[in-house]
Design a protein around this motif. Structure first.
Motif, PDB file in Angstrom:
ATOM      1  N   VAL A  64       0.818  -1.208   0.000  1.00 45.39           N
ATOM      2  CA  VAL A  64       0.000   0.000   0.000  1.00 45.39           C
ATOM      3  C   VAL A  64       0.855   1.262   0.000  1.00 45.39           C
ATOM      4  N   HIS A 109      -6.540  -3.564  -1.953  1.00 45.76           N
ATOM      5  CA  HIS A 109      -5.467  -4.203  -1.187  1.00 45.76           C
ATOM      6  C   HIS A 109      -6.077  -5.367  -0.418  1.00 45.76           C
ATOM      7  N   THR A 131      -9.123  -1.320   1.076  1.00 45.83           N
ATOM      8  CA  THR A 131      -8.648  -2.514   1.777  1.00 45.83           C
ATOM      9  C   THR A 131      -9.808  -3.487   1.940  1.00 45.83           C
TER      10      THR A 131
END
Length: 71
Positions: free
Chosen positions: A7, A20, A61
């Motif tokens: 990241v 991610h 995420t």
């Protein structure tokens, strides 16, 4: 569309859309070898992200519990 495991480095590039997958090891961007279920889920999450408005530098995420259970 970027699927990233780093990241910090990817954030510097400010991709317009990125995900991610948390907890994935390097080399497992889509999931572990042979784990078709997780690989499919990651690809679907990436495709879904393409439908969202682009926000340069925002990396979404996502947790994939099936990756953890594969250990």
């Amino acid at each position: 569309m970027l699927i990233t495991l780093d990241v910090d480095q990817s954030g510097l590039m400010r991709p317009s859309r990125a995900i991610h997958p948390t907890g994935f090891r390097f080399g497992h961007s889509l999931g572990k070898p042979g784990d078709e279920n997780t690989q499919r889920l990651v690809l679907q999450a990436a495709l879904d992200r393409l439908l969202e408005p682009g926000e340069p530098g925002r990396i979404k995420t996502i947790d994939f519990p099936s990756y953890e259970s594969f250990k």
